[in-house]
Design an enzyme around this catalytic site. Structure first.
Site, PDB file in Angstrom:
ATOM      1  N   ARG A 106      82.330 -17.690  15.732  1.00 56.33           N
ATOM      2  CA  ARG A 106      83.361 -17.088  16.598  1.00 56.33           C
ATOM      3  C   ARG A 106      84.696 -17.458  15.973  1.00 56.33           C
ATOM      4  NH1 ARG A 106      83.046 -15.837  22.230  1.00 56.33           N
ATOM      5  NH2 ARG A 106      85.023 -16.017  23.369  1.00 56.33           N
ATOM      6  N   HIS A 133      83.269  -7.412  18.775  1.00 50.15           N
ATOM      7  CA  HIS A 133      82.438  -8.316  19.580  1.00 50.15           C
ATOM      8  C   HIS A 133      81.068  -7.652  19.767  1.00 50.15           C
ATOM      9  CE1 HIS A 133      81.437 -11.581  22.048  1.00 50.15           C
ATOM     10  NE2 HIS A 133      82.316 -11.484  23.017  1.00 50.15           N
ATOM     11  N   GLN A 136      78.407  -8.673  22.507  1.00 53.11           N
ATOM     12  CA  GLN A 136      78.819  -8.273  23.848  1.00 53.11           C
ATOM     13  C   GLN A 136      78.456  -6.816  24.110  1.00 53.11           C
ATOM     14  OE1 GLN A 136      80.396 -10.084  26.499  1.00 53.11           O
ATOM     15  NE2 GLN A 136      79.764  -8.207  27.539  1.00 53.11           N
ATOM     16  N   ASP A 226      89.108  -5.616  30.330  1.00 49.82           N
ATOM     17  CA  ASP A 226      89.101  -6.939  29.711  1.00 49.82           C
ATOM     18  C   ASP A 226      90.491  -7.535  29.928  1.00 49.82           C
ATOM     19  OD1 ASP A 226      88.366  -9.172  28.258  1.00 49.82           O
ATOM     20  OD2 ASP A 226      88.453  -8.193  26.297  1.00 49.82           O
ATOM     21  N   CYS A 266      83.715  -8.216  30.386  1.00 45.22           N
ATOM     22  CA  CYS A 266      82.994  -9.139  29.506  1.00 45.22           C
ATOM     23  C   CYS A 266      83.180 -10.595  29.919  1.00 45.22           C
ATOM     24  CB  CYS A 266      83.416  -8.938  28.059  1.00 45.22           C
ATOM     25  SG  CYS A 266      85.184  -9.174  27.795  1.00 45.22           S
ATOM     26  N   ARG A 294      73.752 -11.287  27.882  1.00 50.00           N
ATOM     27  CA  ARG A 294      74.165 -11.920  26.624  1.00 50.00           C
ATOM     28  C   ARG A 294      73.039 -12.782  26.065  1.00 50.00           C
ATOM     29  NH1 ARG A 294      79.280 -12.618  25.063  1.00 50.00           N
ATOM     30  NH2 ARG A 294      78.169 -13.087  23.135  1.00 50.00           N
TER      31      ARG A 294
END
Length: 307
Positions: A106, A133, A136, A226, A266, A294
């Protein structure tokens, strides 16, 4: 089919391969809820997870997924590695390849992942970068499949910061699965990279477009938002909040979308900013299903690509 492959954007995968990953995730989830949590496909192998940014869902879900596959999990930040003292990304990649069977990271800059992948001899997974991402988006697709009963032909609106990494990955997976993805936000944040999706859209019948009109929410299967200020953009917080305030997802926005529209995020959410409490806690919110998924999609990816 997947062994040894990197997962940096999902653009590296054909539409049928994305569907195969989702089918695998769905199978893992069914067995998980039937009590079959531990499925040691990769018993004794090692996954190294590197986190330049804080993480809750990504860190825990990926760690748990690797453990459930029988893997040893090593989690570190750059300050715990020699990366924090100036060792280069190529040298780190070469070294970790001698110990681990998969590297996941990440990062602040997507180029770091590309460099890791270039020099590593094992698969590299994107656990979030400034541009994409992908894990996700797999969880998002699995959630919509479960709730809507189909994978193709969906209409999803992303509202707010349409230039961010989550919006990018939603557009990518939508192009793979034949969705209509409406990116709804201020023109100042519009993307200039949608042409790269044309090939997949041509194959699947997908449509991805940008608009600044909330009227485009009418009739969608899901409204997705988001945070307005992603990690790394804190200096722009005041300007972003000013631009995005008209795109807050509240009861009026969900009413405009229609009763069929689910709410997606998310997480983590900044309640009272991009979404109101009544929406995220309301009956049409599927954010906790996204969060759970996830785990199952990370498990599918790790199972598929780990040599």
């Amino acid at each position: 089919m997947f062994r040894g492959r990197d997962v940096l954007t999902l653009m590296e995968f054909r539409p049928d391969e994305v569907v195969a990953l989702l089918e695998m995730a769905k199978g893992f989830k069914a067995r998980y809820h039937a009590g079959e949590v531990y499925t040691p496909i990769h018993l004794g192998k090692t996954a190294v997870l590197i986190f330049e940014k804080p993480s809750t869902r990504t860190r825990v879900s990926t760690s748990a997924a690797a453990y459930q596959l029988g893997m040893n999990v090593i989690v570190a930040n750059p300050q715990e590695l020699q990366l924090g003292r100036g060792e280069t990304v190529p040298d780190t990649a070469r070294t970790l390849s001698r110990y681990a069977h998969v590297i996941a990271a990440r990062v602040f800059k997507h180029e770091t992942l590309e460099e890791l992948a270039q020099y590593a001899d094992v698969p590299v997974l994107n656990l979030l970068s400034d541009k994409f991402h992908p894990l996700q988006s797999l969880a998002d697709a699995l959630t919509l499949w479960e709730k809507k009963g189909r994978l193709n032909g969906l209409k999803v609106a992303f509202v707010g910061d349409v230039g961010n990494n989550v919006a990018a990955s939603l557009a990518v997976i939508g192009s793979k699965l034949g969705w209509e993805v409406r990116l709804v936000g201020p023109r100042q944040l519009w993307r200039n990279d949608l042409s790269r999706l044309a090939e997949d859209a041509g194959l699947t019948g997908a449509r991805v477009y940008q608009t600044d009109s909330l009227e485009e929410l009418k009739g969608v299967d899901a409204v997705y938002t988001d945070v307005w200020v992603s990690m790394g953009f804190e200096k722009e917080a005041e300007e972003r909040e000013r631009l995005l305030r008209p795109y807050q997802v509240n009861a009026s926005v969900m009413e405009l979308a229609g009763p069929q529209a689910l709410f997606m995020h998310c997480l983590p959410a900044h309640r009272g900013m991009e979404v109101t409490d009544d929406v995220i806690d309301g009956p049409r919110s599927v954010v906790w299903d996204q969060a759970e998924n996830r785990l199952h999609t990370a498990k599918a990816v790790l199972a598929a690509v780990t040599p």
